[in-house]
Design a protein around this motif. Structure first.
Motif, short mmCIF file in Angstrom:
data_model
loop_
_atom_site.label_atom_id
_atom_site.label_comp_id
_atom_site.label_asym_id
_atom_site.label_seq_id
_atom_site.Cartn_x
_atom_site.Cartn_y
_atom_site.Cartn_z
N LEU A 1 0.85 -1.18 0.00
CA LEU A 1 0.00 0.00 0.00
C LEU A 1 0.89 1.24 0.00
O LEU A 1 1.68 1.44 0.93
CB LEU A 1 -0.91 0.01 1.22
CG LEU A 1 -1.77 1.26 1.43
CD1 LEU A 1 -2.77 1.44 0.29
CD2 LEU A 1 -2.48 1.22 2.78
N LEU B 1 -7.68 -3.21 4.96
CA LEU B 1 -6.94 -3.97 3.94
C LEU B 1 -6.09 -5.06 4.58
O LEU B 1 -6.02 -6.19 4.08
CB LEU B 1 -6.06 -3.02 3.12
CG LEU B 1 -6.80 -2.04 2.21
CD1 LEU B 1 -5.85 -0.97 1.69
CD2 LEU B 1 -7.45 -2.77 1.03
N VAL C 1 -1.49 -1.13 -4.10
CA VAL C 1 -2.63 -0.24 -3.90
C VAL C 1 -2.11 1.18 -3.70
O VAL C 1 -1.22 1.40 -2.87
CB VAL C 1 -3.46 -0.66 -2.67
CG1 VAL C 1 -4.69 0.23 -2.52
CG2 VAL C 1 -3.88 -2.13 -2.76
N ALA D 1 -4.55 -1.41 -7.69
CA ALA D 1 -5.84 -0.91 -7.18
C ALA D 1 -5.66 0.52 -6.69
O ALA D 1 -4.55 0.91 -6.29
CB ALA D 1 -6.35 -1.80 -6.05
N THR E 1 -12.56 1.29 -0.79
CA THR E 1 -11.86 0.17 -0.15
C THR E 1 -12.78 -1.04 -0.07
O THR E 1 -12.36 -2.18 -0.33
CB THR E 1 -11.37 0.57 1.24
OG1 THR E 1 -10.47 1.68 1.12
CG2 THR E 1 -10.63 -0.59 1.92
N ILE F 1 -13.00 -2.60 -3.51
CA ILE F 1 -11.77 -3.33 -3.83
C ILE F 1 -11.71 -4.67 -3.09
O ILE F 1 -11.37 -5.71 -3.68
CB ILE F 1 -10.54 -2.47 -3.48
CG1 ILE F 1 -10.44 -1.28 -4.45
CG2 ILE F 1 -9.25 -3.30 -3.52
CD1 ILE F 1 -9.47 -0.22 -4.01
#
Length: 321
Positions: free
Chosen positions: A5, A26, A60, A88, A112, A115
């Motif tokens: 991320l 996540l 991400v 993403a 989020t 996703i």
């Protein structure tokens, strides 16, 4: 799943608390490494690291379109490949064109959730991207290649982007009112609005000359004004190559007419008229200018150029949606 991320701490629409909530959400579904960017270009470096790693399945980006652009350029440092991690986007900027064009909600928490649902359902799509580079034999020959996700601009609209960036560096907030003020200032300060400096060249066709501005679109809409989508090239899509909207004249009456058409544009109709040039699904073309003009990609002002070569690359990046 192992994921990286990339977090832009300066993202304008997410607080530190919101970012923490998103990271925890996540991390509950995957093995997550979260890295906060510390300098311009850091997101690109992180994207390249992920591309060269055998341990990362997903990258991400949490931030605006600038963060997205950097990560994508890092991921595609060596070009598209089916072996690259998937990508993403969690929108955190002021406009978030790429994320919204993908159909994601313009809200970090809701996106989020989308996703995570997409990952559970193994849902993704492969999108086209644009690539811009220097032109052989020109003074811009040595300019490095750079990918863009939704648009590029050469001339007037890039000048507006540059003016907005200057105002933000002076501490002004990025608002739509600020953008509209800079549009007006760029128009009245534009030295080439009556006599276009740009020529578009493409294989197998006659050059299109005397263009005042040129907007290159990889998708539609071209951008948003608040919640209103603006369709410069309504036919542009992530399944095709690149579209171009160009104007050969920008007097006060014609500029007013085309601005009104853009503000009232729809998925079926964009700016049109005898001074508007619309081209669809171009794979390769070049823009040349008689004088150095501003250039922007994905809303990032890149200085002055005299020529830019464009390539529309189909199926360039796998995106979780």
């Amino acid at each position: 799943m192992r994921a990286l991320l990339v977090v832009n701490p300066a993202a304008t629409t997410t607080s530190a608390r919101t970012r923490d909530v998103l990271i925890h959400a996540l991390a509950s579904e995957m093995k997550l490494e979260a890295v906060t960017t510390e300098y311009r270009g850091h997101a690109k470096d992180l994207g390249r690291r992920a591309a060269e790693s055998s341990d990362i399945d997903l990258v991400v980006a949490l931030g605006g379109d600038g963060t997205v652009n950097e990560v994508v350029n890092g991921l595609l440092h060596n070009g598209p490949s089916p072996e690259l991690p998937e990508f993403a986007v969690v929108p955190g900027g002021s406009t978030n064109v790429f994320a919204r064009a993908l159909g994601l909600p313009n809200d970090a928490v809701e996106s989020t959730g989308v996703i995570l649902d997409a990952l559970r359902e193994n849902r993704s799509r492969t999108v086209s991207l644009g690539l811009a580079s220097g032109v052989a034999g020109s003074i811009d020959e040595g300019v490095p290649e750079r990918w863009f996700t939704f648009c590029a601009g050469f001339g007037f609209d890039a000048g507006v982007v540059g003016r907005v960036e200057q105002q933000r560096e002076r501490g002004k907030r990025s608002t739509h009112a600020l953008y509209l003020r800079q549009v007006a200032r760029q128009f009245f300060g534009e030295p080439h609005r009556r006599h276009g400096q740009i020529t578009l060249e493409r294989p197998g066709a006659e050059p299109v000359e005397d263009l005042v501005l040129s907007i290159v679109c990889n998708t539609s809409p071209y951008t948003y004004l608040g919640n209103r989508p603006l369709y410069a090239s309504p036919e542009a899509s992530f399944e095709a190559a690149l579209d171009v909207l160009a104007l050969t004249k920008m007097t006060t009456p014609s500029a007013t007419r085309y601005a009104t058409q853009l503000l009232t544009s729809t998925p079926d109709r964009g700016p049109h008229g005898k001074h508007a040039v619309s081209l669809h699904d171009l794979t390769d073309f070049t823009l040349h200018s008689k004088a150095p003009l501003p250039f922007q990609m994905d809303g990032d002002h890149l200085g002055l150029r005299t020529s830019v070569a464009f390539t529309g690359v189909r199926r360039a990046l796998r995106v979780i949606v």
